[in-house]
Scaffold this motif. Structure first.
Motif, PDB file in Angstrom:
ATOM      1  N   ARG A  82       0.766  -1.159  -0.122  1.00  0.00           N
ATOM      2  CA  ARG A  82      -0.054  -0.070  -0.005  1.00  0.00           C
ATOM      3  C   ARG A  82       0.909   1.250   0.114  1.00  0.00           C
ATOM      4  O   ARG A  82       1.574   1.512   1.019  1.00  0.00           O
ATOM      5  N   ALA A  83       0.903   1.773  -1.152  1.00  0.00           N
ATOM      6  CA  ALA A  83       1.737   3.281  -1.366  1.00  0.00           C
ATOM      7  C   ALA A  83       1.006   4.150  -0.266  1.00  0.00           C
ATOM      8  O   ALA A  83      -0.044   4.086  -0.050  1.00  0.00           O
ATOM      9  N   SER A  84       1.914   4.897   0.055  1.00  0.00           N
ATOM     10  CA  SER A  84       1.489   6.199   1.047  1.00  0.00           C
ATOM     11  C   SER A  84       0.300   6.995   0.304  1.00  0.00           C
ATOM     12  O   SER A  84      -0.453   7.465   1.243  1.00  0.00           O
ATOM     13  N   SER A  85       0.567   7.384  -0.757  1.00  0.00           N
ATOM     14  CA  SER A  85      -0.311   7.874  -1.597  1.00  0.00           C
ATOM     15  C   SER A  85      -0.470   7.378  -2.989  1.00  0.00           C
ATOM     16  O   SER A  85       0.291   6.719  -3.616  1.00  0.00           O
ATOM     17  N   GLY A  86      -1.670   6.859  -3.208  1.00  0.00           N
ATOM     18  CA  GLY A  86      -1.930   6.026  -4.311  1.00  0.00           C
ATOM     19  C   GLY A  86      -3.417   5.965  -4.982  1.00  0.00           C
ATOM     20  O   GLY A  86      -4.286   6.411  -4.268  1.00  0.00           O
ATOM     21  N   GLN A  87      -3.524   6.022  -6.337  1.00  0.00           N
ATOM     22  CA  GLN A  87      -4.665   5.452  -6.939  1.00  0.00           C
ATOM     23  C   GLN A  87      -4.614   4.365  -7.839  1.00  0.00           C
ATOM     24  O   GLN A  87      -3.660   4.283  -8.589  1.00  0.00           O
ATOM     25  N   CYS A  88      -5.661   3.422  -7.963  1.00  0.00           N
ATOM     26  CA  CYS A  88      -5.499   2.484  -8.833  1.00  0.00           C
ATOM     27  C   CYS A  88      -7.148   2.049  -9.269  1.00  0.00           C
ATOM     28  O   CYS A  88      -7.854   2.041  -8.440  1.00  0.00           O
ATOM     29  N   VAL A  89      -7.259   2.289 -10.641  1.00  0.00           N
ATOM     30  CA  VAL A  89      -8.624   2.074 -11.335  1.00  0.00           C
ATOM     31  C   VAL A  89      -8.765   1.370 -12.400  1.00  0.00           C
ATOM     32  O   VAL A  89      -7.920   1.623 -13.369  1.00  0.00           O
ATOM     33  N   ILE A  90      -9.533   0.188 -12.472  1.00  0.00           N
ATOM     34  CA  ILE A  90      -9.616  -0.634 -13.444  1.00  0.00           C
ATOM     35  C   ILE A  90     -10.937  -0.472 -14.041  1.00  0.00           C
ATOM     36  O   ILE A  90     -11.987  -0.831 -13.508  1.00  0.00           O
ATOM     37  N   GLY A  91     -10.897   0.296 -15.262  1.00  0.00           N
ATOM     38  CA  GLY A  91     -11.965   0.529 -15.645  1.00  0.00           C
ATOM     39  C   GLY A  91     -12.743   1.406 -14.887  1.00  0.00           C
ATOM     40  O   GLY A  91     -12.289   2.457 -14.614  1.00  0.00           O
ATOM     41  N   ASP A 144     -13.850   0.456 -11.909  1.00  0.00           N
ATOM     42  CA  ASP A 144     -13.727  -0.277 -10.475  1.00  0.00           C
ATOM     43  C   ASP A 144     -12.428   0.473  -9.774  1.00  0.00           C
ATOM     44  O   ASP A 144     -11.289   0.370 -10.142  1.00  0.00           O
ATOM     45  N   ILE A 145     -12.677   1.132  -8.570  1.00  0.00           N
ATOM     46  CA  ILE A 145     -11.731   1.720  -7.930  1.00  0.00           C
ATOM     47  C   ILE A 145     -11.038   0.647  -6.924  1.00  0.00           C
ATOM     48  O   ILE A 145     -11.845   0.258  -6.046  1.00  0.00           O
ATOM     49  N   TRP A 146      -9.663   0.325  -7.011  1.00  0.00           N
ATOM     50  CA  TRP A 146      -9.247  -0.323  -6.075  1.00  0.00           C
ATOM     51  C   TRP A 146      -8.348   0.328  -5.028  1.00  0.00           C
ATOM     52  O   TRP A 146      -8.191  -0.157  -4.039  1.00  0.00           O
ATOM     53  N   GLN A 147      -8.124   1.630  -5.221  1.00  0.00           N
ATOM     54  CA  GLN A 147      -7.386   2.361  -4.304  1.00  0.00           C
ATOM     55  C   GLN A 147      -7.687   3.825  -4.751  1.00  0.00           C
ATOM     56  O   GLN A 147      -7.482   4.437  -5.757  1.00  0.00           O
ATOM     57  N   SER A 148      -7.931   4.713  -3.598  1.00  0.00           N
ATOM     58  CA  SER A 148      -7.704   6.287  -3.673  1.00  0.00           C
ATOM     59  C   SER A 148      -7.365   6.653  -2.455  1.00  0.00           C
ATOM     60  O   SER A 148      -6.740   6.104  -1.496  1.00  0.00           O
ATOM     61  N   GLU A 149      -7.287   7.983  -2.205  1.00  0.00           N
ATOM     62  CA  GLU A 149      -6.813   8.380  -0.957  1.00  0.00           C
ATOM     63  C   GLU A 149      -7.595   8.110   0.184  1.00  0.00           C
ATOM     64  O   GLU A 149      -7.083   8.179   1.209  1.00  0.00           O
ATOM     65  N   ALA A 150      -8.835   7.604   0.021  1.00  0.00           N
ATOM     66  CA  ALA A 150      -9.646   7.358   1.075  1.00  0.00           C
ATOM     67  C   ALA A 150     -10.262   6.042   1.183  1.00  0.00           C
ATOM     68  O   ALA A 150     -10.750   5.671   2.032  1.00  0.00           O
ATOM     69  N   TYR A 151      -9.553   5.180   0.091  1.00  0.00           N
ATOM     70  CA  TYR A 151     -10.179   3.816   0.157  1.00  0.00           C
ATOM     71  C   TYR A 151      -8.936   2.707  -0.336  1.00  0.00           C
ATOM     72  O   TYR A 151      -8.158   3.348  -1.150  1.00  0.00           O
ATOM     73  N   PHE A 152      -8.977   1.535   0.220  1.00  0.00           N
ATOM     74  CA  PHE A 152      -8.065   0.719  -0.087  1.00  0.00           C
ATOM     75  C   PHE A 152      -8.490  -0.713  -0.298  1.00  0.00           C
ATOM     76  O   PHE A 152      -8.996  -1.110   0.826  1.00  0.00           O
ATOM     77  N   ARG A 153      -8.472  -1.113  -1.130  1.00  0.00           N
ATOM     78  CA  ARG A 153      -9.503  -2.594  -1.460  1.00  0.00           C
ATOM     79  C   ARG A 153      -8.148  -3.648  -1.112  1.00  0.00           C
ATOM     80  O   ARG A 153      -7.320  -3.544  -1.783  1.00  0.00           O
ATOM     81  N   PRO A 154      -8.364  -4.397  -0.033  1.00  0.00           N
ATOM     82  CA  PRO A 154      -7.227  -5.638   0.130  1.00  0.00           C
ATOM     83  C   PRO A 154      -6.918  -6.606  -0.897  1.00  0.00           C
ATOM     84  O   PRO A 154      -7.958  -6.755  -1.651  1.00  0.00           O
ATOM     85  N   PRO A 155      -5.766  -6.860  -1.108  1.00  0.00           N
ATOM     86  CA  PRO A 155      -5.387  -8.049  -1.870  1.00  0.00           C
ATOM     87  C   PRO A 155      -6.483  -9.141  -2.242  1.00  0.00           C
ATOM     88  O   PRO A 155      -6.561  -9.451  -3.551  1.00  0.00           O
ATOM     89  N   HIS A 156      -6.722  -9.498  -1.138  1.00  0.00           N
ATOM     90  CA  HIS A 156      -7.575 -10.837  -1.622  1.00  0.00           C
ATOM     91  C   HIS A 156      -9.182 -10.423  -2.203  1.00  0.00           C
ATOM     92  O   HIS A 156      -9.858 -11.402  -2.476  1.00  0.00           O
TER      93      HIS A 156
END
Length: 365
Positions: A54-63, A65-77
């Motif tokens: 989990r990067a200290s600051s990050g964003q990851c969006v697939i289409g 589907d948000i997997w990471q934002s400044e306020a949210y982190f979806r766990p790997p599983h």
């Protein structure tokens, strides 16, 4: 995901001596290669996408589907990913079939359509009852890829999957990885420091140095950018998508059509309409101002000089736009500065690029 959707990532973190600060977008289908020297952050980016770091600051969006934002982190599983590591991590006590089914939704349905498709795609049908100890390195890696695909991922992450294999084994497994690009409707993020692998597999390229993105875009676009190191390399080349539009049975010559021109190359019989990738080395391209007389050079392609870059010693890299208007695919030519001056070339000039047919089937050492 539709063809219009994207993978978007942006990660910032400090990990030891690595100051990671990357952001790029990639297509929602095809192979996006992360390329750069060892230690530049390629694997870390993959781990961030997977949620393993989990990067200290990050964003990851697939289409959408948000997997990471400044306020949210979806766990790997909870992230639908397939992850293929450098070493094929398969269970030695399980058969190939049971390795493929381990952890998947297909455990009781090994004759399901999805299972059969993956087995056929990777050529595993004759290996299903074997023990992993009786597999070659390439076969083990194909099993690992198959297990990743059977998890029904939305994205496939491949971390230098060929780096532990010798050359002959790489050549054995490469066609199977190429099939993934054609058959899968999901993005593949492929990490490598081997340009030959990237030339064969990638559609989109992200160049990384010291934790930062140097450039990102379609592969041939970055290969032909004179401001980047790829165009100045000794083995500089451009990889182009081509379609088979003819085949000469007598002389075993295939005709490939690309945007703006066609190319002839020796080949085994190919189906008309089949798509192939052609790699054209800058050092195999010569230029003339007028179409030459009869010669052994089979390919004379109309082109326009779009840009140049002087490199040492006394050489020039020329960016060519294929076609009479220069609006087709890009190519590179490497010539001496003496030839440039003697023949009176200049930017914007119309020329003819000459490429030997046999040069298009050359293999790298």
């Amino acid at each position: 995901m539709t063809g219009q959707e994207k993978l978007g990532v942006a990660f910032r973190d400090v990990l030891g001596h690595l100051n990671l600060n990357v952001a790029f977008e990639a297509p929602a289908r095809g192979v996006t290669a992360l390329f750069g020297p060892t230690g530049c952050g390629k694997t870390t980016i993959l781990r961030c996408i997977a949620g393993l770091h989990r990067a200290s600051s990050g964003q990851c969006v697939i289409g959408h589907d948000i997997w990471q934002s400044e306020a949210y982190f979806r766990p790997p599983h909870q992230r639908p990913i397939g992850y293929v590591f450098q070493e094929a991590s398969i269970f030695s006590h399980l058969s190939v079939k049971n390795n493929l089914l381990f952890g998947s939704q297909e455990t009781q349905k090994y004759q399901s359509r999805h299972f059969v498709e993956v087995v056929e795609l990777l050529g595993l049908d004759r290996l299903l009852d074997r023990s992993p100890k009786n597999l070659s390195g390439g076969e083990r890696q194909r099993v690992a890829i198959g297990r990743a695909l059977l998890s029904d991922p939305k994205i496939l992450l491949m971390d230098e999957p060929l780096s532990a294999l010798d050359r002959s084994t790489k050549e054995e497994i490469m066609p199977y990885i190429e099939r993934l690009n054609v058959s899968l409707n999901i993005p593949i993020i492929y990490v490598s420091h081997d340009l030959n692998e990237i030339d064969q597999l990638a559609d989109h390229l992200v160049l990384i140095e010291e934790g930062r993105v140097v450039a990102s875009g379609p592969l041939s676009q970055l290969q032909s950018d004179p401001s980047l190191m790829l165009a100045s390399a000794t083995n500089a080349a451009v990889s182009l998508r081509a379609q088979v539009t003819g085949y000469d049975q007598e002389f075993k010559i295939a005709r490939f059509t690309i945007s703006g021109a066609f190319l002839n190359a020796p080949s085994l019989p190919l189906k008309i309409g089949e798509r192939r990738r052609i790699k054209i080395y800058a050092g195999d391209v010569s230029l003339t101002r007028d179409p030459g007389a009869r010669s052994t050079i089979d390919n004379q392609i109309p082109a326009k000089i779009l840009d140049i870059k002087e490199i040492e010693p006394a050489q020039i890299i020329i960016v060519l736009g294929i076609g009479h208007q220069g609006d087709g695919e890009r190519m590179l030519a490497r010539i001496t500065r003496k030839s440039w001056v003697t023949l009176g070339f200049e930017n914007g000039q119309s020329v003819f690029a000459q490429v030997k047919a046999v040069a298009l089937i050359r293999h790298d050492d």
